[in-house]
Design a protein around this motif. Structure first.
Motif, short mmCIF file in Angstrom:
data_model
loop_
_atom_site.label_atom_id
_atom_site.label_comp_id
_atom_site.label_asym_id
_atom_site.label_seq_id
_atom_site.Cartn_x
_atom_site.Cartn_y
_atom_site.Cartn_z
N THR A 84 0.84 -1.49 -0.14
CA THR A 84 -0.37 -0.30 -0.42
C THR A 84 1.47 1.29 0.06
N ARG A 85 2.29 0.79 0.30
CA ARG A 85 3.22 2.64 0.12
C ARG A 85 3.95 2.25 -0.42
N GLU A 86 4.30 1.45 -0.95
CA GLU A 86 5.41 1.21 -2.02
C GLU A 86 5.22 0.64 -3.51
N ARG A 87 6.04 1.62 -4.37
CA ARG A 87 5.98 0.96 -5.87
C ARG A 87 7.01 0.78 -6.22
N PHE A 88 7.09 -0.92 -6.53
CA PHE A 88 7.73 -1.52 -7.48
C PHE A 88 7.64 -1.69 -8.81
N GLU A 89 8.64 -0.61 -9.32
CA GLU A 89 7.51 -1.21 -11.20
C GLU A 89 9.40 -0.37 -11.65
N ALA A 112 12.69 8.81 -6.80
CA ALA A 112 11.85 9.01 -5.58
C ALA A 112 13.17 7.76 -4.71
N TYR A 113 13.16 6.28 -4.85
CA TYR A 113 13.70 5.52 -4.90
C TYR A 113 14.91 6.29 -4.88
N ILE A 114 15.45 6.56 -5.98
CA ILE A 114 16.96 6.43 -6.35
C ILE A 114 17.61 7.79 -5.54
#
Length: 151
Positions: free
Chosen positions: A26-31, A37-39
């Motif tokens: 519900t709070r992460e975006r693995f794509e 933002a992760y980088i």
């Protein structure tokens, strides 16, 4: 199995682990490609002394991770503490000892960096995690609170 400080090449696998549970979904975006933002966040972690993500590797595949942050403090006679966050173990490896080994590694790292305590927070819904942490000697001695700030 080996443990090491993560590098940017590990980042997609780390995000995959973070997203691979009921709360993380519900709070992460693995794509692909990963959201910038992760980088950006990973680059900030790498630049900050005493802040790292540790990965557990099996044949060079990321099967677990946690973030270990060293926090110098004034309280408790200047005790330095470690904060552990973002703990995840690949679902295929849960119950095999990977989590305990990863924590033992992180505990030893914190000790080597002069920490007098380790703290962590865990979502109240994660009952299995609570039992795991208690089995490792962690005590639910405080209530944690969070204030989410808009970006």
């Amino acid at each position: 199995m080996e443990f090491k400080t993560a590098n940017v090449n590990h980042l997609p696998a780390i995000v995959r682990l973070l997203a691979d549970d009921e709360l993380g979904a519900t709070r992460e975006r693995f794509e692909h490609p990963l959201p910038k933002a992760y980088i950006d966040a990973f680059a900030k972690i790498e630049q900050q002394i005493g802040n790292s993500i540790i990965v557990a590797l099996d044949n060079n595949e990321v099967i677990g991770c946690l973030q270990l942050t060293i926090i110098p403090g004034i309280a408790r006679l200047g005790t330095t503490r470690a904060q552990i966050e973002g703990v995840r173990i690949d679902s295929d490896y849960r119950g095999t000892g990977v989590g305990e080994s990863l924590f033992r590694y992180a505990i030893n790292e914190a000790r080597a960096m002069g920490c007098g305590m380790i703290q962590l927070t865990t979502d109240k819904k994660r009952k299995d995690a609570h039992r795991f942490y208690e089995r490792l000697g962690f005590v639910a001695s405080h209530d944690g609170m969070k204030l989410l700030l808009s970006n």
